[in-house]
Design a protein around this motif. Structure first.
Motif, mmCIF file in Angstrom:
data_model
loop_
_atom_site.group_PDB
_atom_site.id
_atom_site.type_symbol
_atom_site.label_atom_id
_atom_site.label_comp_id
_atom_site.label_asym_id
_atom_site.label_seq_id
_atom_site.Cartn_x
_atom_site.Cartn_y
_atom_site.Cartn_z
ATOM 1 N N ASP A 49 0.854 -1.184 0.000
ATOM 2 C CA ASP A 49 0.000 0.000 0.000
ATOM 3 C C ASP A 49 0.893 1.238 0.000
ATOM 4 O O ASP A 49 1.666 1.451 0.933
ATOM 5 C CB ASP A 49 -0.903 -0.011 1.236
ATOM 6 N N SER A 50 0.805 2.044 -1.060
ATOM 7 C CA SER A 50 1.657 3.223 -1.182
ATOM 8 C C SER A 50 0.843 4.436 -1.593
ATOM 9 O O SER A 50 0.001 4.353 -2.478
ATOM 10 C CB SER A 50 2.770 2.985 -2.208
ATOM 11 N N GLU A 51 1.097 5.579 -0.936
ATOM 12 C CA GLU A 51 0.461 6.835 -1.304
ATOM 13 C C GLU A 51 1.393 7.688 -2.165
ATOM 14 O O GLU A 51 1.052 8.814 -2.530
ATOM 15 C CB GLU A 51 0.055 7.613 -0.047
ATOM 16 N N ASN A 52 2.576 7.174 -2.472
ATOM 17 C CA ASN A 52 3.530 7.900 -3.294
ATOM 18 C C ASN A 52 3.189 7.732 -4.784
ATOM 19 O O ASN A 52 2.431 6.839 -5.152
ATOM 20 C CB ASN A 52 4.951 7.401 -3.018
ATOM 21 N N GLU A 53 3.790 8.574 -5.622
ATOM 22 C CA GLU A 53 3.562 8.472 -7.065
ATOM 23 C C GLU A 53 3.836 7.058 -7.556
ATOM 24 O O GLU A 53 3.102 6.487 -8.341
ATOM 25 C CB GLU A 53 4.486 9.428 -7.818
ATOM 26 N N LYS A 98 5.987 1.572 7.131
ATOM 27 C CA LYS A 98 5.225 2.221 8.196
ATOM 28 C C LYS A 98 4.483 1.201 9.053
ATOM 29 O O LYS A 98 4.426 1.313 10.274
ATOM 30 C CB LYS A 98 4.226 3.211 7.583
ATOM 31 N N LYS A 115 2.327 -1.253 4.428
ATOM 32 C CA LYS A 115 2.087 0.150 4.104
ATOM 33 C C LYS A 115 3.410 0.895 4.246
ATOM 34 O O LYS A 115 4.081 0.769 5.271
ATOM 35 C CB LYS A 115 1.045 0.761 5.035
ATOM 36 N N GLU A 116 3.796 1.652 3.226
ATOM 37 C CA GLU A 116 5.049 2.383 3.287
ATOM 38 C C GLU A 116 4.821 3.850 3.636
ATOM 39 O O GLU A 116 3.723 4.374 3.473
ATOM 40 C CB GLU A 116 5.819 2.273 1.967
ATOM 41 N N TYR A 117 5.876 4.484 4.128
ATOM 42 C CA TYR A 117 5.795 5.896 4.479
ATOM 43 C C TYR A 117 5.657 6.768 3.235
ATOM 44 O O TYR A 117 6.103 6.393 2.149
ATOM 45 C CB TYR A 117 7.059 6.337 5.222
ATOM 46 N N SER A 118 5.065 7.945 3.423
ATOM 47 C CA SER A 118 5.059 8.985 2.397
ATOM 48 C C SER A 118 5.932 10.126 2.920
ATOM 49 O O SER A 118 5.494 10.888 3.793
ATOM 50 C CB SER A 118 3.642 9.493 2.132
ATOM 51 N N THR A 139 9.755 11.768 7.693
ATOM 52 C CA THR A 139 8.311 11.548 7.747
ATOM 53 C C THR A 139 7.626 12.666 8.527
ATOM 54 O O THR A 139 8.274 13.528 9.105
ATOM 55 C CB THR A 139 7.993 10.205 8.428
#
Length: 263
Positions: A49-53, A98, A115-118, A139
């Protein structure tokens, strides 16, 4: 009297239904537990799960740390003999991670949800003197999490003498003020586009380097952030249209109730 009996009977039926549902739930849990004793691992599935581009982590990276022997090590072993908690803890050691949760299904698959950090900024630590300390993403809570070989997100770049020591995070008071400044810039579309880099002095004072023009911004300490940006907005709205982008070398915001422009 008939109404009372009808009410009581309805209540009894509801209680019976609840008891049946509760019994079925308990039976399902017991059956599930007993069934897993007989199931062998058929493979590992990583969900990222990533919120990055683009993801900063690769599934291969996660597979490699699940066990020192590689993920194939678990195939064919009984699920009851595999510690999901140990799996999660190993994956959480990756600085970019994360959170991590692992579970298995009735097909024998172990599902690892990561889930990774943004990151909100990139600290160029290797630009300070002869420092050999590597760059760090930071972060929202001030943690340094290293960088990624897979992808470099377009985020605020930060450098300066403030980071020349073996600083491991931004959890102190000065660091938290910087985090607030990073967040303010990131949350404003214009400032995010206009400010390309921050230089942070040893005392925490900030100089902003613009994307357009030659005018550097002497922001001072990252306090009274909203007030200072309102003054900077006046500079861009009132002065730049009249004087042009390359007239002033400095605009200073750190003085109370003043905006000072220097050639």
């Amino acid at each position: 009297m008939a109404l009372i009996n009808t009410s009581k009977w309805a209540l009894i039926k509801r209680l019976i239904s609840l008891i049946i549902l509760l019994g079925m739930g308990i039976a399902a849990v017991i059956y599930s537990d007993l069934s897993y004793h007989d199931i062998k691992c058929t493979g590992i599935v990583v969900k990222l799960d990533s919120e990055n581009e683009r993801p900063l982590l690769g599934k291969k990276d996660i597979n490699q740390v699940v066990t020192e022997q590689g993920t194939r090590y678990y195939v064919g072993k009984y699920l009851q003999n595999i510690s999901l908690h140990q799996m999660e803890e190993r994956v959480k050691r990756i600085p970019l991670v994360k959170s991590c949760e692992a579970h298995y299904d009735f097909s024998g698959k172990i599902i690892i949800s990561v889930k990774e950090y943004s990151p909100i900024a990139r600290i160029l630590r290797n630009t300070v003197g002869e420092s050999i300390i590597s760059d760090q993403y930071v972060t929202q809570d001030g943690k340094f999490i290293g960088t990624s070989p897979l992808f470099t997100p377009r985020i605020l770049v930060v450098s300066g003498a403030f980071f020349k020591t073996n600083r491991k995070n931004l959890s102190d008071v000065k660091g938290k003020h910087l985090i607030e400044l990073f967040e303010f810039i990131n949350n404003n579309e214009f400032w995010r586009a206009q400010i390309s880099q921050l230089e942070v002095a040893e005392d925490g004072g900030v100089v902003m380097i613009p994307t357009l023009g030659i005018t550097r911004v002497d922001f001072g300490l990252p306090i009274n952030i909203d007030t200072k940006f309102k003054k900077l907005a006046l500079f861009y709205k009132k002065i730049i249209p009249n004087k042009g982008w390359n007239t002033y070398r400095w605009v200073r915001l750190k003085y109370k109730n003043q905006v000072i422009c220097d050639y």
